[in-house]
Write a protein that holds these residues in place. Structure first.
Motif, PDB file in Angstrom:
ATOM      1  N   UNK A 124      25.439  -1.760-114.394  1.00  0.00           N
ATOM      2  CA  UNK A 124      26.740  -1.581-115.051  1.00  0.00           C
ATOM      3  C   UNK A 124      27.710  -2.693-114.644  1.00  0.00           C
ATOM      4  N   UNK A 125      27.738  -3.025-113.368  1.00  0.00           N
ATOM      5  CA  UNK A 125      28.683  -4.049-112.915  1.00  0.00           C
ATOM      6  C   UNK A 125      28.233  -5.462-113.257  1.00  0.00           C
ATOM      7  N   UNK A 126      26.931  -5.699-113.328  1.00  0.00           N
ATOM      8  CA  UNK A 126      26.445  -6.988-113.827  1.00  0.00           C
ATOM      9  C   UNK A 126      26.827  -7.127-115.299  1.00  0.00           C
ATOM     10  N   UNK A 127      26.648  -6.058-116.056  1.00  0.00           N
ATOM     11  CA  UNK A 127      27.043  -6.082-117.473  1.00  0.00           C
ATOM     12  C   UNK A 127      28.539  -6.311-117.623  1.00  0.00           C
ATOM     13  N   UNK A 128      29.327  -5.685-116.795  1.00  0.00           N
ATOM     14  CA  UNK A 128      30.783  -5.881-116.861  1.00  0.00           C
ATOM     15  C   UNK A 128      31.148  -7.333-116.595  1.00  0.00           C
ATOM     16  N   UNK A 129      30.556  -7.901-115.566  1.00  0.00           N
ATOM     17  CA  UNK A 129      30.846  -9.294-115.232  1.00  0.00           C
ATOM     18  C   UNK A 129      30.412 -10.216-116.367  1.00  0.00           C
ATOM     19  N   UNK A 130      29.193 -10.017-116.880  1.00  0.00           N
ATOM     20  CA  UNK A 130      28.701 -10.857-117.966  1.00  0.00           C
ATOM     21  C   UNK A 130      29.502 -10.692-119.248  1.00  0.00           C
ATOM     22  N   UNK A 131      29.831  -9.452-119.586  1.00  0.00           N
ATOM     23  CA  UNK A 131      30.614  -9.207-120.807  1.00  0.00           C
ATOM     24  C   UNK A 131      32.006  -9.814-120.678  1.00  0.00           C
ATOM     25  N   UNK A 132      32.626  -9.689-119.514  1.00  0.00           N
ATOM     26  CA  UNK A 132      33.938 -10.300-119.308  1.00  0.00           C
ATOM     27  C   UNK A 132      33.853 -11.815-119.488  1.00  0.00           C
ATOM     28  N   UNK A 133      32.811 -12.419-118.911  1.00  0.00           N
ATOM     29  CA  UNK A 133      32.665 -13.867-119.068  1.00  0.00           C
ATOM     30  C   UNK A 133      32.472 -14.238-120.539  1.00  0.00           C
TER      31      UNK A 133
END
Length: 140
Positions: A81-90
């Motif tokens: 979930x947090x990897x996805x959040x970081x990637x989606x934010x980028x």
């Protein structure tokens, strides 16, 4: 290992801490760097990512939910979930970073910190996020 890679690793750990503890970004950043030796260039990117993502978490999560058919956000592992959040934010906010680099870095983080299935899962969801928001790489 590049500065942004180490920055992404640190940001992931801070995001994990934010979610687990419910603390505010500045506290998570301060506590993290008090415990770990910062790579100066990586630290700048990590801090920027955490500060940039935190106020936009609802919008980022909404994009992840749209892109992850049959997966509720709360059913995902905390790491994924947090990897996805970081990637989606980028993908949403960092037009200076190529889409392919963002996806590759997210998959590498997922392989390093997630489960055996995390790399493929993260890649699939972030590809859909990129498509949904119209994020394309500009070729020279």
């Amino acid at each position: 290992m590049g500065a942004r890679h180490s920055g992404r690793e640190a940001a992931l750990q801070m995001l994990f801490q934010l979610e687990a503890s419910g603390t505010v970004p500045e506290t998570a950043i301060e506590l993290f760097w008090r415990s770990f030796d910062p790579d100066p260039a990586g630290r700048a990117y990590a801090d920027e990512a955490v500060r940039g993502l935190a106020p936009k978490i609802a919008a980022v999560d909404a994009e992840i939910v749209k892109a992850s058919a049959n997966w509720r956000l709360e059913r995902m592992t905390r790491v994924d979930r947090n990897i996805l959040r970081l990637g989606a934010w980028e993908l949403m906010d960092r037009s200076d970073v190529p889409r392919a680099v963002i996806l590759d870095e997210a998959v590498e983080l997922a392989k390093a910190y997630g489960t055996d299935e995390s790399g493929a899962f993260v890649n699939g969801v972030l590809n859909r996020v990129a498509e949904n928001i119209g994020r394309k790489d500009v070729t020279p």
